[in-house]
Scaffold this motif. Sequence first.
Motif, mmCIF file in Angstrom:
data_model
loop_
_atom_site.group_PDB
_atom_site.id
_atom_site.type_symbol
_atom_site.label_atom_id
_atom_site.label_comp_id
_atom_site.label_asym_id
_atom_site.label_seq_id
_atom_site.Cartn_x
_atom_site.Cartn_y
_atom_site.Cartn_z
ATOM 1 N N PRO A 179 -35.709 -93.808 -3.336
ATOM 2 C CA PRO A 179 -34.851 -94.092 -4.502
ATOM 3 C C PRO A 179 -34.683 -95.576 -4.832
ATOM 4 O O PRO A 179 -34.842 -95.964 -5.993
ATOM 5 C CB PRO A 179 -33.515 -93.429 -4.121
ATOM 6 C CG PRO A 179 -33.894 -92.354 -3.161
ATOM 7 C CD PRO A 179 -35.032 -92.919 -2.374
ATOM 8 N N PRO A 180 -34.370 -96.458 -3.834
ATOM 9 C CA PRO A 180 -34.232 -97.875 -4.194
ATOM 10 C C PRO A 180 -35.542 -98.519 -4.634
ATOM 11 O O PRO A 180 -35.531 -99.453 -5.441
ATOM 12 C CB PRO A 180 -33.705 -98.522 -2.907
ATOM 13 C CG PRO A 180 -34.065 -97.588 -1.819
ATOM 14 C CD PRO A 180 -34.031 -96.227 -2.415
ATOM 15 N N ARG A 183 -36.148 -97.893 -8.316
ATOM 16 C CA ARG A 183 -35.272 -98.713 -9.160
ATOM 17 C C ARG A 183 -35.842 -100.107 -9.398
ATOM 18 O O ARG A 183 -35.478 -100.773 -10.371
ATOM 19 C CB ARG A 183 -33.882 -98.844 -8.525
ATOM 20 C CG ARG A 183 -33.077 -97.563 -8.521
ATOM 21 C CD ARG A 183 -31.682 -97.796 -7.988
ATOM 22 N NE ARG A 183 -30.795 -98.418 -8.938
ATOM 23 C CZ ARG A 183 -30.245 -99.618 -8.806
ATOM 24 N NH1 ARG A 183 -30.517 -100.358 -7.743
ATOM 25 N NH2 ARG A 183 -29.434 -100.111 -9.705
ATOM 26 N N GLU A 193 -41.669 -90.400 -10.814
ATOM 27 C CA GLU A 193 -40.461 -89.783 -10.277
ATOM 28 C C GLU A 193 -40.466 -88.279 -10.529
ATOM 29 O O GLU A 193 -40.098 -87.496 -9.641
ATOM 30 C CB GLU A 193 -39.238 -90.411 -10.935
ATOM 31 C CG GLU A 193 -37.926 -89.937 -10.345
ATOM 32 C CD GLU A 193 -36.736 -90.507 -11.080
ATOM 33 O OE1 GLU A 193 -35.608 -90.292 -10.605
ATOM 34 O OE2 GLU A 193 -36.925 -91.146 -12.124
ATOM 35 N N ALA A 260 -33.556 -91.412 -10.230
ATOM 36 C CA ALA A 260 -33.397 -92.824 -9.855
ATOM 37 C C ALA A 260 -32.378 -93.538 -10.731
ATOM 38 O O ALA A 260 -31.691 -94.452 -10.269
ATOM 39 C CB ALA A 260 -34.750 -93.538 -9.946
ATOM 40 N N ASN A 261 -32.276 -93.159 -12.017
ATOM 41 C CA ASN A 261 -31.313 -93.838 -12.889
ATOM 42 C C ASN A 261 -29.864 -93.483 -12.530
ATOM 43 O O ASN A 261 -28.929 -94.141 -12.978
ATOM 44 C CB ASN A 261 -31.589 -93.524 -14.363
ATOM 45 C CG ASN A 261 -31.635 -92.030 -14.648
ATOM 46 O OD1 ASN A 261 -31.242 -91.210 -13.813
ATOM 47 N ND2 ASN A 261 -32.118 -91.667 -15.818
ATOM 48 N N TYR A 263 -28.952 -93.362 -9.333
ATOM 49 C CA TYR A 263 -28.842 -93.808 -7.940
ATOM 50 C C TYR A 263 -27.863 -94.963 -7.832
ATOM 51 O O TYR A 263 -27.917 -95.923 -8.604
ATOM 52 C CB TYR A 263 -30.218 -94.230 -7.435
ATOM 53 C CG TYR A 263 -30.224 -94.827 -6.048
ATOM 54 C CD1 TYR A 263 -30.209 -94.021 -4.926
ATOM 55 C CD2 TYR A 263 -30.241 -96.212 -5.865
ATOM 56 C CE1 TYR A 263 -30.221 -94.564 -3.655
ATOM 57 C CE2 TYR A 263 -30.248 -96.758 -4.604
ATOM 58 C CZ TYR A 263 -30.243 -95.931 -3.498
ATOM 59 O OH TYR A 263 -30.245 -96.474 -2.244
ATOM 60 N N SER A 264 -26.956 -94.880 -6.871
ATOM 61 C CA SER A 264 -26.016 -95.958 -6.586
ATOM 62 C C SER A 264 -26.395 -96.603 -5.262
ATOM 63 O O SER A 264 -26.514 -95.894 -4.252
ATOM 64 C CB SER A 264 -24.591 -95.394 -6.513
ATOM 65 O OG SER A 264 -23.718 -96.317 -5.900
#
Length: 304
Positions: A179-180, A183, A193, A260-261, A263-264
């Motif tokens: 995930p990171p 980004r 993705e 992914a958008n 994702y924190s």
Amino acid sequence: MTNCSRVPGFILQGFSGIPELQTISVAFFLFVYIFSFFGNISIITAVTLDSHLHTPMYFFLKHLSLIDLCSTSTTLPRALFAAMAGSEFISLPECAAQLYVFVFCAATECFLITSMAYDRCLAIYHPLTYGSTMTQQFCCALVGVAWASGLLFSSFHTVNTFTLSFCDPLLEHFFCDLPPLFRLSCTDPHKHEAIGFAVSGCVIMSCFALTVLSYIQIVATVLRIQSTQGRQKAFSTCSSHLITVILFYGTGSSTYMRAANGYSPFQGRLAAIFYSILTPTLNPIIYSMRNKDMKAALRKLYLR
């Protein structure tokens, strides 16, 4: 306009962006890694040396402990060294290798957990034919399929991720995770993705469905047992595995089944601590605390 030149590597932000928390985190996770290392090594050694544990259930457990050991050793030592030595930079090949091994371990664990559920289902639902079905050759075949499938799954995700171009070197994580990394792509990652999500969804949901079906059969069989003691004995053989299933799917799915958008970085790191560190560390405790044979084997091992 964004500069889309390919970066030579990434700067890992570590466990926390706050220096004070970073120091505390290093001390805590160093202790966790040592505990996880010796816990999983103890399980592997005890199962190997104790002839009473040479059964399919413990054969799968030994491989699960080996995968857990590899998983934590792939992420934690590098992160701890980076935090203590101030060497946060990780090259692109190193990052790709770390992602490959970590995804391989996670995927192989998923297949092993499914095999363990099938093993428990056969032991409870078909006890009379269990010995002739779960032979050594069949167990080795299931483990071989799990390892081979993990390698293929990991190869796909590594290639799918590192065919992207990255223009921002700051990775807000303590290891190279999917995930990171998505980004940081300066090219549109949605196609990659979507393909990764589809493949992961098919594999994870298939394994999860087979595991759930196994437990439905287990529960249905246990409920038909007349005596309370018999029901407790039957369910105790799979209670440790059930806890592992809940931990594995409960922590990992919250990260990998999300776009992914959405994702924190903070939530991603928190979730990663659970599925990449705490779950592999807790597995030896779960299987040793709730299993008399394993406790006896570990006691014998340490008394030597």
